[in-house]
Design a protein around this motif. Structure first.
Motif, PDB file in Angstrom:
ATOM      1  N   GLY A   6       0.846  -1.188   0.000  1.00  0.00           N
ATOM      2  CA  GLY A   6       0.000   0.000   0.000  1.00  0.00           C
ATOM      3  C   GLY A   6       0.877   1.232   0.000  1.00  0.00           C
ATOM      4  O   GLY A   6       1.960   1.219   0.576  1.00  0.00           O
ATOM      5  N   GLN A   8       0.671   5.437   0.726  1.00  0.00           N
ATOM      6  CA  GLN A   8      -0.177   6.525   1.215  1.00  0.00           C
ATOM      7  C   GLN A   8      -0.244   7.673   0.217  1.00  0.00           C
ATOM      8  O   GLN A   8       0.806   8.098  -0.279  1.00  0.00           O
ATOM      9  CB  GLN A   8       0.432   7.094   2.486  1.00  0.00           C
ATOM     10  CG  GLN A   8       0.281   6.201   3.674  1.00  0.00           C
ATOM     11  CD  GLN A   8       0.480   6.992   4.948  1.00  0.00           C
ATOM     12  OE1 GLN A   8      -0.094   8.082   5.111  1.00  0.00           O
ATOM     13  NE2 GLN A   8       1.289   6.488   5.823  1.00  0.00           N
ATOM     14  N   PHE A  37      -2.418  -0.971  -3.523  1.00  0.00           N
ATOM     15  CA  PHE A  37      -3.563  -0.110  -3.254  1.00  0.00           C
ATOM     16  C   PHE A  37      -3.127   1.246  -2.727  1.00  0.00           C
ATOM     17  O   PHE A  37      -2.034   1.412  -2.191  1.00  0.00           O
ATOM     18  CB  PHE A  37      -4.559  -0.779  -2.304  1.00  0.00           C
ATOM     19  CG  PHE A  37      -4.054  -0.927  -0.901  1.00  0.00           C
ATOM     20  CD1 PHE A  37      -3.287  -2.031  -0.551  1.00  0.00           C
ATOM     21  CD2 PHE A  37      -4.340   0.026   0.050  1.00  0.00           C
ATOM     22  CE1 PHE A  37      -2.811  -2.170   0.737  1.00  0.00           C
ATOM     23  CE2 PHE A  37      -3.878  -0.105   1.341  1.00  0.00           C
ATOM     24  CZ  PHE A  37      -3.109  -1.207   1.684  1.00  0.00           C
ATOM     25  N   HIS A  42      -4.981   5.502   5.687  1.00  0.00           N
ATOM     26  CA  HIS A  42      -3.746   5.757   6.419  1.00  0.00           C
ATOM     27  C   HIS A  42      -3.351   7.220   6.267  1.00  0.00           C
ATOM     28  O   HIS A  42      -2.929   7.857   7.221  1.00  0.00           O
ATOM     29  CB  HIS A  42      -2.624   4.831   5.931  1.00  0.00           C
ATOM     30  CG  HIS A  42      -2.793   3.427   6.424  1.00  0.00           C
ATOM     31  ND1 HIS A  42      -3.609   2.520   5.792  1.00  0.00           N
ATOM     32  CD2 HIS A  42      -2.296   2.794   7.507  1.00  0.00           C
ATOM     33  CE1 HIS A  42      -3.585   1.380   6.479  1.00  0.00           C
ATOM     34  NE2 HIS A  42      -2.804   1.529   7.519  1.00  0.00           N
ATOM     35  N   TYR A 124      -3.245   2.741  13.765  1.00  0.00           N
ATOM     36  CA  TYR A 124      -2.840   2.580  12.362  1.00  0.00           C
ATOM     37  C   TYR A 124      -2.265   1.190  12.038  1.00  0.00           C
ATOM     38  O   TYR A 124      -2.639   0.585  11.036  1.00  0.00           O
ATOM     39  CB  TYR A 124      -1.863   3.726  12.134  1.00  0.00           C
ATOM     40  CG  TYR A 124      -1.022   3.837  10.924  1.00  0.00           C
ATOM     41  CD1 TYR A 124      -1.174   4.943  10.083  1.00  0.00           C
ATOM     42  CD2 TYR A 124      -0.018   2.922  10.626  1.00  0.00           C
ATOM     43  CE1 TYR A 124      -0.343   5.109   8.993  1.00  0.00           C
ATOM     44  CE2 TYR A 124       0.799   3.095   9.534  1.00  0.00           C
ATOM     45  CZ  TYR A 124       0.632   4.185   8.711  1.00  0.00           C
ATOM     46  OH  TYR A 124       1.446   4.365   7.632  1.00  0.00           O
ATOM     47  N   MET A 128      -3.440  -1.479   9.086  1.00  0.00           N
ATOM     48  CA  MET A 128      -2.469  -2.019   8.119  1.00  0.00           C
ATOM     49  C   MET A 128      -2.497  -3.552   8.155  1.00  0.00           C
ATOM     50  O   MET A 128      -2.411  -4.201   7.106  1.00  0.00           O
ATOM     51  CB  MET A 128      -1.071  -1.478   8.441  1.00  0.00           C
ATOM     52  CG  MET A 128      -0.014  -1.969   7.489  1.00  0.00           C
ATOM     53  SD  MET A 128       1.400  -0.843   7.477  1.00  0.00           S
ATOM     54  CE  MET A 128       2.636  -1.890   6.723  1.00  0.00           C
ATOM     55  N   ASP A 131      -5.425  -4.636   6.163  1.00  0.00           N
ATOM     56  CA  ASP A 131      -5.138  -4.495   4.730  1.00  0.00           C
ATOM     57  C   ASP A 131      -4.386  -5.716   4.200  1.00  0.00           C
ATOM     58  O   ASP A 131      -4.626  -6.174   3.095  1.00  0.00           O
ATOM     59  CB  ASP A 131      -4.151  -3.331   4.488  1.00  0.00           C
ATOM     60  CG  ASP A 131      -4.767  -1.967   4.656  1.00  0.00           C
ATOM     61  OD1 ASP A 131      -5.956  -1.820   4.370  1.00  0.00           O
ATOM     62  OD2 ASP A 131      -4.025  -1.052   5.067  1.00  0.00           O
ATOM     63  N   GLN A 146       8.827   0.294   7.580  1.00  0.00           N
ATOM     64  CA  GLN A 146       7.515  -0.360   7.722  1.00  0.00           C
ATOM     65  C   GLN A 146       7.637  -1.822   8.138  1.00  0.00           C
ATOM     66  O   GLN A 146       6.636  -2.510   8.302  1.00  0.00           O
ATOM     67  CB  GLN A 146       6.753  -0.289   6.392  1.00  0.00           C
ATOM     68  CG  GLN A 146       6.360   1.112   5.985  1.00  0.00           C
ATOM     69  CD  GLN A 146       5.322   1.704   6.916  1.00  0.00           C
ATOM     70  OE1 GLN A 146       4.444   1.005   7.409  1.00  0.00           O
ATOM     71  NE2 GLN A 146       5.424   2.990   7.181  1.00  0.00           N
TER      72      GLN A 146
HETATM   73  N1  TRP Z   1       1.867   2.157   6.226  1.00  0.00           N
HETATM   74  C1  TRP Z   1       2.395   2.175   4.883  1.00  0.00           C
HETATM   75  C2  TRP Z   1       3.286   3.427   4.673  1.00  0.00           C
HETATM   76  O1  TRP Z   1       3.148   4.383   5.387  1.00  0.00           O
HETATM   77  C3  TRP Z   1       1.292   2.163   3.868  1.00  0.00           C
HETATM   78  C4  TRP Z   1       0.447   0.931   4.009  1.00  0.00           C
HETATM   79  C5  TRP Z   1      -0.814   0.873   4.488  1.00  0.00           C
HETATM   80  C6  TRP Z   1       0.826  -0.394   3.670  1.00  0.00           C
HETATM   81  N2  TRP Z   1      -1.273  -0.403   4.469  1.00  0.00           N
HETATM   82  C7  TRP Z   1      -0.294  -1.221   3.977  1.00  0.00           C
HETATM   83  C8  TRP Z   1       1.978  -0.938   3.144  1.00  0.00           C
HETATM   84  C9  TRP Z   1      -0.252  -2.580   3.775  1.00  0.00           C
HETATM   85  C10 TRP Z   1       2.019  -2.311   2.951  1.00  0.00           C
HETATM   86  C11 TRP Z   1       0.900  -3.131   3.265  1.00  0.00           C
HETATM   87  O2  TRP Z   1       4.105   3.438   3.765  1.00  0.00           O
END
Ligand code: TRP
Ligand code: ADP
Length: 321
Positions: A6, A8, A37, A42, A124, A128, A131, A146
């Protein structure tokens, strides 16, 4: 194998984002099932401006498509198009120990940078986790910052499976590419929008050239040999260059008679050659918003079907079926 990440929508993407997060997953298309995505919820922990969030959401989608994410081989979608994730997040939240979240560096860093402590910022990592787990992801490519969140995701998934005595969630693995773990910025620190040392992925070439020309170098005279590994220009050049090109540039530095001005020119040229075609594709996509919308909707339909299956299993496990 399902590979998910993901991004942001919280500002203009830069070279660090591209080489650290986007390119590794784009390069994996074809080796597994790629899911990408736009992590709108987030971003909402820090972006409180509807127009800015909307514009940045569109930009992340355009940037990924322009950089080569292929909707025929990968699934691109918006987080907000899969509401199932929130129900999962709550179910995960009830088995998440407070201590696990209190240990998260990213939360502590954000408070240290002056962001007001909110429940969303604190919770948060649970969102995540939802997700990642909703799509039964196997591998999650992320930057080093991360990694802890993916480990937290594993802990939460294991705790849920154990508490409810059902194998609802698959435990994902973080994937960190060491070669590109930390892309340096113009000042040599980690390239980050928080440090104002970035080169934007789609900055105007003129602005990029000016930024490259301003990179500080030492005062070794043009004729003298130079240490490539101590030079920021070389560090950035390496991101774009093939092994052979890197060796050639290394030789130029070590031989002497090659100035930092030459190296900067070479960096600008290789940047133009690599990212120039992306710029053209982005312009095309920006002029055809319906095409992009169709891609995002198709991506969401696929993602949502996967998330629904997981949600049904989770509901059954907890007694909400
Ligand atoms: N937290 C991640 C960032 O700040 C973005 C993110 C949200 C993400 N959900 C995720 C990354 C799921 C990998 C998988 O960069
Ligand atoms: P920023 O530091 O500019 O705020 P983000 O934290 O939004 O960037 O990062 C988004 C993604 O890009 C993450 O996966 C992150 O690890 C990766 N990333 C950001 N900057 C770099 C960098 N300088 N080197 C490698 N990866 C990076």
């Amino acid at each position: 194998m399902r590979i998910l990440t993901g991004v942001q929508p919280s500002g203009q993407l830069h070279w660090g984002n591209y080489f650290g997060a986007m390119k590794p997953i784009i390069d994996r298309q074809g080796t597994g099932e790629v899911f990408v995505f736009v992590a709108q919820y987030h971003a909402l922990t820090t972006v409180h401006d509807a127009a800015a969030l909307r514009a940045a959401t569109r930009d992340v989608a355009l940037d990924f498509l322009a950089c080569g994410l292929d909707p025929a081989r990968a699934c691109l979608f918006r987080q907000a198009d899969v509401p199932e994730v929130h129900e999962l997040a709550w179910m995960l939240s009830v088995v998440t120990p407070m201590g696990l979240l209190e240990r998260c560096h990213s939360y502590k860093d954000k408070l240290a940078r002056g962001l007001p402590a909110s429940h969303g910022l604190f919770a948060y990592p649970v969102l995540m986790a939802a997700d990642i787990l909703a799509y039964q992801s196997d591998v999650v490519p992320v930057g080093r910052d991360q990694k802890q969140h993916v480990e937290v995701t594993r802990d939460i998934a294991a705790k849920f499976n154990q508490t409810f005595g059902a194998e609802v969630f698959k435990l994902p693995e973080p994937l960190i590419s060491e070669r590109v773990a930390v892309i340096p910025g113009l000042d040599g620190q980690k390239m980050s929008k928080s440090y104002g040392n970035t080169i934007g992925l789609f900055d105007e070439p003129k602005a990029v050239k000016a930024k490259i020309m301003r990179i500080a170098t030492d005062s070794t005279p043009l004729e003298a040999p130079k240490d490539p590994d101590a030079c920021r220009v070389f560090a950035l050049y390496k991101l774009f260059a093939s092994e052979a090109e890197q060796e050639e540039m290394r030789g130029n530095y070590l031989r002497g008679g090659y100035g930092y001005g030459h190296a900067k020119k070479a960096l600008f040229e290789i940047y133009q050659r690599t990212l120039g075609p992306f710029r053209e594709r982005r312009e095309h996509l920006a002029a055809h918003p319906d095409e992009v919308e169709d891609i995002l909707r198709a991506g969401a339909a696929k993602a949502r079907a996967a998330a629904r299956r997981t949600l049904e299993a989770a509901r059954l496990a907890v007694g909400l079926d």
